[in-house]
Design a protein around this motif. Structure first.
Motif, short mmCIF file in Angstrom:
data_model
loop_
_atom_site.label_atom_id
_atom_site.label_comp_id
_atom_site.label_asym_id
_atom_site.label_seq_id
_atom_site.Cartn_x
_atom_site.Cartn_y
_atom_site.Cartn_z
N GLY A 133 0.81 -1.21 0.00
CA GLY A 133 0.00 0.00 0.00
C GLY A 133 0.84 1.26 0.00
N ILE A 134 1.96 1.24 0.74
CA ILE A 134 2.87 2.39 0.77
C ILE A 134 3.43 2.66 -0.62
N LEU A 135 3.73 1.59 -1.35
CA LEU A 135 4.37 1.74 -2.66
C LEU A 135 3.38 1.96 -3.80
N VAL A 194 7.63 2.85 -7.66
CA VAL A 194 8.77 2.15 -7.05
C VAL A 194 8.34 0.73 -6.71
N SER A 195 9.17 -0.23 -7.07
CA SER A 195 8.85 -1.64 -6.83
C SER A 195 9.52 -2.13 -5.54
N LEU A 196 9.12 -3.34 -5.13
CA LEU A 196 9.68 -3.95 -3.92
C LEU A 196 10.38 -5.25 -4.29
N ARG A 197 11.62 -5.38 -3.83
CA ARG A 197 12.36 -6.63 -3.94
C ARG A 197 12.81 -6.98 -2.52
N PRO A 198 11.92 -7.55 -1.70
CA PRO A 198 12.19 -7.70 -0.27
C PRO A 198 13.40 -8.56 0.03
N HIS A 199 14.08 -8.20 1.11
CA HIS A 199 15.30 -8.90 1.50
C HIS A 199 14.96 -10.19 2.23
N PHE A 200 15.58 -11.27 1.77
CA PHE A 200 15.34 -12.61 2.31
C PHE A 200 16.05 -12.82 3.65
N LYS A 201 16.94 -11.91 4.03
CA LYS A 201 17.67 -12.07 5.28
C LYS A 201 16.75 -12.03 6.49
N THR A 202 15.55 -11.47 6.33
CA THR A 202 14.62 -11.47 7.45
C THR A 202 13.87 -12.80 7.56
N VAL A 207 11.72 3.47 3.86
CA VAL A 207 10.79 3.35 2.74
C VAL A 207 9.89 4.57 2.56
N LEU A 208 9.51 5.22 3.64
CA LEU A 208 8.60 6.36 3.50
C LEU A 208 9.25 7.51 2.75
N ILE A 209 10.57 7.59 2.83
CA ILE A 209 11.30 8.62 2.08
C ILE A 209 11.71 8.10 0.71
N ALA A 210 12.30 6.91 0.67
CA ALA A 210 12.85 6.38 -0.58
C ALA A 210 11.77 6.15 -1.63
N SER A 211 10.57 5.77 -1.18
CA SER A 211 9.49 5.49 -2.13
C SER A 211 9.02 6.76 -2.84
N LYS A 212 9.41 7.92 -2.32
CA LYS A 212 9.02 9.19 -2.94
C LYS A 212 10.23 9.92 -3.54
N THR A 213 11.34 9.21 -3.66
CA THR A 213 12.56 9.82 -4.18
C THR A 213 12.72 9.52 -5.66
N VAL A 231 14.82 6.36 -7.83
CA VAL A 231 14.81 5.03 -7.22
C VAL A 231 13.78 4.16 -7.94
N THR A 232 14.19 2.95 -8.31
CA THR A 232 13.26 2.04 -8.99
C THR A 232 12.75 0.92 -8.10
N GLU A 233 13.52 0.55 -7.08
CA GLU A 233 13.08 -0.55 -6.22
C GLU A 233 13.70 -0.44 -4.84
N LEU A 234 13.03 -1.07 -3.87
CA LEU A 234 13.48 -1.08 -2.48
C LEU A 234 13.78 -2.50 -2.03
N GLN A 235 14.77 -2.62 -1.13
CA GLN A 235 15.19 -3.92 -0.62
C GLN A 235 14.69 -4.20 0.80
N ALA A 236 13.68 -3.49 1.25
CA ALA A 236 13.21 -3.63 2.63
C ALA A 236 12.91 -5.08 2.98
N GLY A 237 13.34 -5.50 4.17
CA GLY A 237 13.09 -6.86 4.61
C GLY A 237 12.41 -6.97 5.95
N THR A 238 12.84 -6.16 6.92
CA THR A 238 12.36 -6.28 8.30
C THR A 238 10.85 -6.10 8.42
N TYR A 239 10.26 -5.30 7.54
CA TYR A 239 8.83 -4.99 7.63
C TYR A 239 7.95 -6.22 7.75
N VAL A 240 8.36 -7.33 7.14
CA VAL A 240 7.45 -8.48 7.05
C VAL A 240 7.16 -9.09 8.42
N PHE A 241 8.12 -8.99 9.36
CA PHE A 241 7.91 -9.45 10.74
C PHE A 241 7.91 -8.30 11.73
#
Length: 355
Positions: free
Chosen positions: A27-29, A34-42, A218-224, A227-237
């Motif tokens: 919803g934020i994106l 801007v697309s999301l490519r979530p980080h698997f490290k989480t 993400v709240l800043i980067a998604s409006k920059t 930027v084409t994509e974000l690597q956010a991971g922690t959000y999922v948990f």
């Protein structure tokens, strides 16, 4: 099975909250381009990555080849490896993934990285793909200047490597506790990335991928712009550390269930220690906020706080990890819950895949 039936310590994963966090991020994106490519490290769990992809993520980010191999075995991707692949053993593992038909892009920061990719391509007959990592202020890895990024991009093209763009990470923001100063730091870091984007575009090497940002950005980067994509991971948990930086946006979906084994006058002792819980970002707290994990030894934790007066030996309590990524990395399975019911178990297949 009910949560009361589980042995401890163990990880509980609230499926409704996971799905809500995924929906919140999408919803934020929405509408930003801007697309999301979530980080698997989480999550380190293909079942979670599959939920993210079905919700609209364009791929998955990893830090280690072992994580990429887990995703490849599950048929999930495309994969961005936001790290350099160094050494013949790892280069050949990367080429083996390409030989399997896996769409994986790795990061480079130097001629050394390019030389190794070229040598691996010659050995294997594969064509690797790469993005250039730029130093956005973290002072870790990355090309230091736009001119250097242009030079590296030209080398990638000349050597026949599939040049796909750039990435940068403003992880140093986590060291700034003051909101306004942290926001300024994020803006500065993203401006640095865009300096590289502009230089590459002027050189006829415009990047298709401009990948940045963790959850707290993400709240800043998604409006920059740029930027084409974000690597956010922690959000999922989510976890208590992330909540300090982006409060009230995501819900805590991951908890650790422990058993109280001793109660004293001013403290209690739980059966979760440093082998099942981490505290590098501060003390984990109980879900209701009344009990603090004040100290970890190997197999015990010391509990303090006003909630101690209500504890009894044998009682179960749930704590929210201060850093979910390192806590879950010590476990092999999530007990997936809805309320007090355990509805499934999901293996954490990429736990301890640090090679």
């Amino acid at each position: 099975m009910r949560i009361d039936d589980l042995d401890t310590p163990c990880l509980l994963l609230d499926l409704d909250r996971v799905n809500k966090n995924i929906a919140t991020m999408m919803g934020i994106l929405e509408g930003t381009g801007v697309s999301l490519r979530p980080h698997f490290k989480t999550p380190k769990c293909p079942a979670v990555a599959e939920l993210q992809l079905k919700a609209g993520a364009i791929g998955i980010t990893v830090a280690k080849l072992g994580e990429a191999e887990v995703l490849a075995d599950a048929g999930l991707g495309p994969i961005l490896m936001a790290n350099q692949v160094v050494g013949t053993t790892k280069i050949d593992r990367l080429m083996a993934l390409l030989a399997r038909g896996v769409d994986i892009t790795t990061a480079v920061e130097s001629d050394f990285n390019i030389d190794e990719l070229v040598a691996g391509a010659r050995r294997s007959g594969q064509r690797p793909a790469a993005v250039i990592e730029v130093d956005a202020g973290l002072r870790r890895c990355g090309s230091p200047t736009p001119a250097e990024s242009v030079r590296l991009a030209r080398r990638l093209v000349d050597e026949g490597i599939d040049y796909r763009g750039i990435m940068g990470y403003e992880g140093h923001m986590y060291g700034q506790p003051e909101d306004a100063a942290r926001a300024e730091l994020i803006h500065t870091a993203l401006a640095t990335v865009n300096d590289h984007v502009e230089a590459l575009a002027e050189a006829g090497l415009a990047p298709k991928i401009v990948s940045t940002s963790g959850t707290a950005s993400v709240l800043i980067a998604s409006k920059t712009a740029g930027v084409t994509e974000l690597q956010a991971g922690t959000y999922v948990f989510n976890d208590s550390h992330n909540e300090e930086f982006i409060p009230g946006v995501f819900e805590n979906a991951l908890t650790l269930l422990m058993t109280v084994i001793s109660v004293k006058d001013r403290y209690a002792v739980g059966d979760a220690g440093a082998k099942s819980l981490t505290n590098e970002f501060g003390p984990p707290m109980s879900v209701d906020g009344t009990v603090k994990v004040a100290r970890l030894s190997e197999e015990h934790c010391t509990l303090t706080g006003e909630g101690i007066a209500k504890l009894k030996p044998g009682q179960r309590i749930e704590v929210v990890p201060s850093h979910g990524d390192t806590t879950l990395n010590q476990h092999d399975v999530y007990y997936v819950r809805r309320g007090e019911e355990v509805i499934d178990t999901w293996p954490i297949l990429a736990a301890r895949k640090f090679r």
